[in-house]
Design a protein around this motif. Sequence first.
Motif, PDB file in Angstrom:
ATOM      1  N   GLY A   1       1.077  -1.255   0.080  1.00 12.05           N
ATOM      2  CA  GLY A   1      -0.263  -0.089  -0.385  1.00 12.05           C
ATOM      3  C   GLY A   1       0.978   1.114   0.120  1.00 12.05           C
ATOM      4  O   GLY A   1      -0.160   3.181  -0.554  1.00 12.05           O
ATOM      5  N   ILE A   2       1.593   0.828   0.602  1.00 11.62           N
ATOM      6  CA  ILE A   2       2.879   2.917   0.757  1.00 11.62           C
ATOM      7  C   ILE A   2       3.448   2.499  -0.484  1.00 11.62           C
ATOM      8  O   ILE A   2       3.582   3.806  -0.994  1.00 11.62           O
ATOM      9  CB  ILE A   2       3.908   2.062   1.868  1.00 11.62           C
ATOM     10  CG1 ILE A   2       3.280   2.465   2.826  1.00 11.62           C
ATOM     11  CG2 ILE A   2       4.835   2.948   1.989  1.00 11.62           C
ATOM     12  CD1 ILE A   2       4.234   2.654   4.426  1.00 11.62           C
ATOM     13  N   GLY A   3       3.748   2.161  -1.467  1.00 11.33           N
ATOM     14  CA  GLY A   3       4.434   1.818  -2.653  1.00 11.33           C
ATOM     15  C   GLY A   3       3.383   2.102  -3.893  1.00 11.33           C
ATOM     16  O   GLY A   3       4.035   2.892  -4.483  1.00 11.33           O
ATOM     17  N   ALA A   4       2.098   1.959  -3.791  1.00 12.52           N
ATOM     18  CA  ALA A   4       1.787   2.020  -4.519  1.00 12.52           C
ATOM     19  C   ALA A   4       1.240   3.893  -4.418  1.00 12.52           C
ATOM     20  O   ALA A   4       1.019   4.366  -5.275  1.00 12.52           O
ATOM     21  CB  ALA A   4       0.133   1.257  -4.677  1.00 12.52           C
ATOM     22  N   SER A   5       0.615   4.154  -2.727  1.00 12.96           N
ATOM     23  CA  SER A   5       0.993   5.134  -2.607  1.00 12.96           C
ATOM     24  C   SER A   5       2.016   6.342  -3.026  1.00 12.96           C
ATOM     25  O   SER A   5       1.248   7.563  -3.474  1.00 12.96           O
ATOM     26  CB  SER A   5       0.410   5.624  -0.672  1.00 12.96           C
ATOM     27  OG  SER A   5      -0.636   4.936  -0.579  1.00 12.96           O
TER      28      SER A   5
ATOM     29  N   LEU B   1       4.837   9.290 -10.739  1.00  9.14           N
ATOM     30  CA  LEU B   1       5.822   8.422 -11.150  1.00  9.14           C
ATOM     31  C   LEU B   1       5.564   8.020 -12.344  1.00  9.14           C
ATOM     32  O   LEU B   1       6.500   7.311 -12.614  1.00  9.14           O
ATOM     33  CB  LEU B   1       7.591   8.288 -10.334  1.00  9.14           C
ATOM     34  CG  LEU B   1       8.002   9.082  -9.465  1.00  9.14           C
ATOM     35  CD1 LEU B   1       8.847   8.588  -7.872  1.00  9.14           C
ATOM     36  CD2 LEU B   1       8.573  10.108 -10.308  1.00  9.14           C
ATOM     37  N   GLY B   2       4.557   7.803 -12.003  1.00  4.77           N
ATOM     38  CA  GLY B   2       4.314   6.073 -13.039  1.00  4.77           C
ATOM     39  C   GLY B   2       4.020   5.382 -12.508  1.00  4.77           C
ATOM     40  O   GLY B   2       5.200   4.245 -12.652  1.00  4.77           O
TER      41      GLY B   2
ATOM     42  N   LEU C   1       3.990  15.087   0.958  1.00  6.75           N
ATOM     43  CA  LEU C   1       5.933  15.104   1.357  1.00  6.75           C
ATOM     44  C   LEU C   1       6.067  15.351  -0.534  1.00  6.75           C
ATOM     45  O   LEU C   1       6.991  15.390  -0.292  1.00  6.75           O
ATOM     46  CB  LEU C   1       5.984  13.864   1.266  1.00  6.75           C
ATOM     47  CG  LEU C   1       5.710  13.549   2.896  1.00  6.75           C
ATOM     48  CD1 LEU C   1       6.455  11.641   3.827  1.00  6.75           C
ATOM     49  CD2 LEU C   1       6.215  14.561   3.810  1.00  6.75           C
ATOM     50  N   SER C   2       5.340  15.835  -1.034  1.00  4.79           N
ATOM     51  CA  SER C   2       5.391  15.244  -2.780  1.00  4.79           C
ATOM     52  C   SER C   2       5.997  16.638  -3.093  1.00  4.79           C
ATOM     53  O   SER C   2       4.653  18.011  -2.661  1.00  4.79           O
ATOM     54  CB  SER C   2       4.980  15.263  -3.586  1.00  4.79           C
ATOM     55  OG  SER C   2       4.868  15.386  -4.947  1.00  4.79           O
ATOM     56  N   PHE C   3       6.253  17.161  -3.938  1.00  3.51           N
ATOM     57  CA  PHE C   3       6.780  18.504  -4.572  1.00  3.51           C
ATOM     58  C   PHE C   3       5.645  18.293  -5.421  1.00  3.51           C
ATOM     59  O   PHE C   3       6.545  19.734  -6.485  1.00  3.51           O
ATOM     60  CB  PHE C   3       7.835  19.259  -4.218  1.00  3.51           C
ATOM     61  CG  PHE C   3       9.053  19.191  -3.354  1.00  3.51           C
ATOM     62  CD1 PHE C   3       8.644  19.938  -1.934  1.00  3.51           C
ATOM     63  CD2 PHE C   3       9.590  18.174  -3.160  1.00  3.51           C
ATOM     64  CE1 PHE C   3       8.844  20.345  -1.259  1.00  3.51           C
ATOM     65  CE2 PHE C   3       9.886  17.729  -1.469  1.00  3.51           C
ATOM     66  CZ  PHE C   3      10.347  19.219  -0.579  1.00  3.51           C
ATOM     67  N   ASN C   4       4.794  17.755  -5.955  1.00  2.00           N
ATOM     68  CA  ASN C   4       4.248  17.969  -6.760  1.00  2.00           C
ATOM     69  C   ASN C   4       3.519  18.236  -7.184  1.00  2.00           C
ATOM     70  O   ASN C   4       2.433  18.247  -6.574  1.00  2.00           O
ATOM     71  CB  ASN C   4       4.047  15.965  -7.644  1.00  2.00           C
ATOM     72  CG  ASN C   4       3.554  15.827  -9.307  1.00  2.00           C
ATOM     73  OD1 ASN C   4       2.889  17.003 -10.095  1.00  2.00           O
ATOM     74  ND2 ASN C   4       3.194  14.462  -9.132  1.00  2.00           N
ATOM     75  N   GLN C   5       3.422  19.452  -8.457  1.00  6.26           N
ATOM     76  CA  GLN C   5       2.102  20.242  -8.289  1.00  6.26           C
ATOM     77  C   GLN C   5       0.474  20.288  -9.118  1.00  6.26           C
ATOM     78  O   GLN C   5       0.098  20.485  -8.980  1.00  6.26           O
ATOM     79  CB  GLN C   5       2.633  21.679  -8.634  1.00  6.26           C
ATOM     80  CG  GLN C   5       3.435  22.604  -7.427  1.00  6.26           C
ATOM     81  CD  GLN C   5       2.832  22.479  -6.702  1.00  6.26           C
ATOM     82  OE1 GLN C   5       1.773  22.942  -6.250  1.00  6.26           O
ATOM     83  NE2 GLN C   5       3.869  22.283  -5.433  1.00  6.26           N
ATOM     84  N   ASN C   6       0.696  18.306  -9.647  1.00  2.00           N
ATOM     85  CA  ASN C   6       0.184  18.806 -10.801  1.00  2.00           C
ATOM     86  C   ASN C   6      -1.319  17.685 -10.073  1.00  2.00           C
ATOM     87  O   ASN C   6      -1.909  17.026 -10.933  1.00  2.00           O
ATOM     88  CB  ASN C   6       0.347  16.998 -12.089  1.00  2.00           C
ATOM     89  CG  ASN C   6       1.627  18.032 -12.398  1.00  2.00           C
ATOM     90  OD1 ASN C   6       1.693  19.088 -12.871  1.00  2.00           O
ATOM     91  ND2 ASN C   6       2.873  17.526 -13.659  1.00  2.00           N
ATOM     92  N   ILE C   7      -1.007  17.301  -8.920  1.00  2.39           N
ATOM     93  CA  ILE C   7      -1.942  16.208  -8.347  1.00  2.39           C
ATOM     94  C   ILE C   7      -2.917  17.301  -6.776  1.00  2.39           C
ATOM     95  O   ILE C   7      -1.430  17.415  -6.374  1.00  2.39           O
ATOM     96  CB  ILE C   7      -1.432  15.535  -7.709  1.00  2.39           C
ATOM     97  CG1 ILE C   7      -1.289  14.140  -9.211  1.00  2.39           C
ATOM     98  CG2 ILE C   7      -1.986  14.592  -7.204  1.00  2.39           C
ATOM     99  CD1 ILE C   7      -0.151  12.832  -8.518  1.00  2.39           C
ATOM    100  N   SER C   8      -3.644  17.691  -6.754  1.00  2.00           N
ATOM    101  CA  SER C   8      -4.449  17.941  -5.865  1.00  2.00           C
ATOM    102  C   SER C   8      -4.742  17.084  -4.807  1.00  2.00           C
ATOM    103  O   SER C   8      -5.193  15.413  -5.194  1.00  2.00           O
ATOM    104  CB  SER C   8      -5.628  18.948  -6.100  1.00  2.00           C
ATOM    105  OG  SER C   8      -6.631  17.793  -6.498  1.00  2.00           O
TER     106      SER C   8
END
Length: 109
Positions: free
Chosen positions: A17-21, A28-29, A95-102
């Motif tokens: 579950g952690i890996g999928a999350s 990152l696909g 924790l992510s710096f990705n701005q593409n996902i809300s």
Amino acid sequence: NHVMNLMIFLLSIVICGIGASMAISTDLGGGAKTQFYVTASSYFSLNIMFSKNIMECIGLSLAIIVGGPIFIGSFIFILVSGYVVNFFIPIFLKLSFNQNISSEQPLKA
């Protein structure tokens, strides 16, 4: 011995579950299966947990049809893994710096 096996089994569900999350929240696909339930979730406006559980139930049904090895662990995995993924996605989004996902998009009901 059985208690240790159960603990290892539950720990493996949490690790999966952690890996999928992480794959979902960082965009990152992930693997084909992860991308499939994320796509189904956004296309049908479903919760990630719900779309993952539906997909896992379809896979379990196909395994039963073709006579695959099914036991109680298969059912436990289906019931628990969606909750684990749904629990960890907001943590990794923070924790992510990705701005593409809300943070609401993958978790909307």
